[in-house]
Write a protein that holds these residues in place. Structure first.
Motif: not given
Length: 416
Positions: A109-118
Motif C-alpha cells: 500500500f505504501f511502498t511507492d517511492l513517490d508516496r514515501i517522498e511526499k
C-alpha cells in the motif's frame, strides 16, 4: 556535543551527570534502540551535529543508542513524563495504542517511492502527528527506514502464494499477520533479535524482515533462499516532550525543525542505497535471491492486502480518513486500496494524473490501471508539485559533495 556510550548505561541519573555540559546550554537527549551500525542511527548522529550547528551551540544534543537509556517500550512514557527530551520509535511499535500508525505496514500500500517522498509534511503525516500529540508527545521527524522486505526460507523458495501453505513464519504484528494467514502461513510474532535463533532451531521455518537486517543479522547462515518484495514500508520517527519543546526559544525550535526536515530528505536516498547494497551482499555470501516481479507483486497484493486493510479499517474510526489522506499523496492504488477509496478522491487524483498519461505502465487516465496522482497534498509543510525522479543524492549537512553511502553507512540496518 553528541554523547555515545559503548557499554550499557546503568542509570540515567549517572549518565546525565557524566554528560553534563561545561557551559550553559540546553540539553537535548535522544534515546533509541538501534545499534551504531544501523543506517538510521548514523543518520541521527548527523542530525545531532546539524542541530548543534544551526543553533550555534545553544543546543547540546546527546544520543543514547542501543537501548542504553530506555528500552523501546519505555520510550513513549519516558518522553511524555519528561524523563528524557526525545526518543525514536518504529511506527508499528505503537500497536493498539495508536493503531493508525500501522497504515504504512499494510501490504503493498505504501511502498511507492513517490508516496514515501511526499509523506513528511502531508495531511496523512499531520493526522498521525495529532494522534501522537494526544498521547503526550510531539513528532519532529519521519525517518524512512525500508520498503524492501525479504521472505527467507531454507527448504524451498517462497515465490508463489502456494509456497506459504503451512509455513511457520516470523510475524510482525496482529495487523500484518492477517495477510500471512490469508495465504495459509502460520505467523509467530517475535522481535528481530530472536529470529535467527528461531530459524536455527526450527521454531519457525521462514523469516520476514528487511533486506538490510537479513544481512546484518546473518540470516544467510541458516536460510538458503530469499524473496525480495515491496511488502510494506517502515518508518522510525523522532518525537519530543511538548512542554520542553514549547519552552525553547524560537531559534532553537527552528534549528531542530530545519535539521529534521533535512534529515527526512536525506533518509530516502540513504535507505534506498543501503537496501541495494544489502541485496548484493546477500548474494555475495551465497544466498539465492528472487526479486519479485510486478506480476508476482500484484498477485501477493490481491491475496494479502484485503484482510489487512479490513482489519485496519476496523481498528479506528479515523482509519478511512487516513487511507484517503494517503491516497491524496497518490502513486499506485489497486485491489483493496481502490475498494476503500472515496469516489471524490479517485476523481481528483485521476484528473491530476491526466497530463502525465503514459509515463507509468498502463496509462489509463481514469485511474483504472491503478496509477493515480494528486494535485498536491495539503499539509503543514507545503511541497512543490511532484515530478517523478530519482532520489536526490545524500550530502553531508552543509556540504555540496555527495556522500558515498555504502562506504560511510554500510548496510547494518536491523529490522525490529
Amino acid at each position: 556535543m553528541t554523547i555515545r556510550f559503548t557499554a550499557p548505561v546503568l542509570g540515567l541519573g549517572l549518565a546525565f551527570a557524566i554528560a553534563a555540559p561545561a557551559q550553559a546550554q540546553t540539553t537535548f537527549r535522544i534515546s533509541h534502540q538501534l545499534p551504531p551500525s544501523h543506517h538510521i542511527s548514523q543518520l541521527l548522529e548527523r542530525f545531532a551535529e546539524d542541530v548543534e550547528a544551526r543553533s550555534n551551540g545553544a543546543l547540546d544534543v546527546q544520543i543514547f543508542g542501543a537501548s542504553q537509556a530506555f528500552s523501546p517500550e519505555q520510550h513513549h512514557p519516558a518522553v511524555a513524563r519528561g524523563d528524557i527530551e526525545g526518543a525514536i520509535s518504529v511506527n508499528f511499535q505503537w500497536g493498539n495504542t495508536i493503531p493508525e500508525m500501522n497504515v504504512v505496514t499494510i501490504p503493498y500500500f505504501f511502498t511507492d517511492l513517490d508516496r514515501i517522498e511526499k509523506f513528511p509534511g502531508s495531511e496523512a503525516a499531520a493526522m498521525l502527528e495529532d494522534k501522537l500529540l494526544q498521547r503526550g508527545v510531539r513528532n519532529v521527524a519521519w525517518f524512512y527506514t525500508t520498503r524492501q522486505s525479504i521472505f527467507t526460507s531454507s527448504n524451498r523458495p517462497l515465490v508463489e502464494l502456494s509456497d506459504f501453505e503451512g509455513v511457520k513464519i516470523r510475524g510482525l504484528n496482529r495487523l500484518v499477520d492477517e495477510g500471512l494467514v490469508a495465504v495459509g502461513a502460520a505467523p509467530a510474532a517475535m522481535p528481530g533479535s530472536e529470529v535467527y535463533q528461531a530459524l536455527q532451531t526450527g521454531v519457525i521455518d521462514a523469516g520476514l524482515t528487511d533486506v538490510s537486517a537479513a544481512y546484518s543479522r546473518r540470516f544467510y547462515e541458516v536460510q538458503q533462499y530469499g524473496t525480495v518484495a515491496p511488502f510494506f514500508t517502515v518508518y522510525f520517527h523522532l518525537y519530543v516532550n511538548p512542554a520542553w519543546f514549547d519552552g525553547l526559544d524560537e531559534a532553537s525550535r527552528n534549528a531542530i525543525l530545519e535539521a529534521a526536515a533535512e534529515a527526512e530528505r536525506a533518509a530516502i536516498p540513504l535507505t534506498e542505497e543501503t537496501a541495494d547494497a544489502a541485496i548484493e551482499q546477500l548474494r555475495s555470501v551465497g544466498m539465492q535471491l528472487h526479486i519479485q516481479s510486478e506480476e508476482e507483486a500484484a498477485a501477493f497484493e490481491a491475496a494479502m492486502q484485503p484482510p489487512v486493510m479490513d482489519a485496519f479499517l476496523a481498528s479506528s474510526p479515523d482509519a478511512q480518513a487516513l487511507i484517503d489522506a494517503v491516497e491524496n499523496l497518490c502513486g499506485r492504488a489497486t485491489g483493496a486500496t481502490r475498494r476503500v477509496l472515496r469516489t471524490e478522491t479517485r476523481r481528483r487524483c485521476a484528473a491530476a494524473f491526466l497530463p502525465l498519461r503514459g509515463r507509468w505502465p498502463g496509462g489509463a487516465a481514469d485511474g483504472s490501471d491503478g496509477v493515480i496522482r494528486a494535485e498536491g497534498a495539503k499539509g503543514r509543510r507545503p511541497r512543490a508539485p511532484y515530478v517523478r525522479r530519482r532520489p536526490t543524492p545524500l550530502r553531508p549537512f552543509g556540504s555540496k559533495d555527495p556522500i558515498r553511502l555504502r562506504t560511510l553507512f554500510g548496510s547494518g540496518a536491523t529490522f525490529p
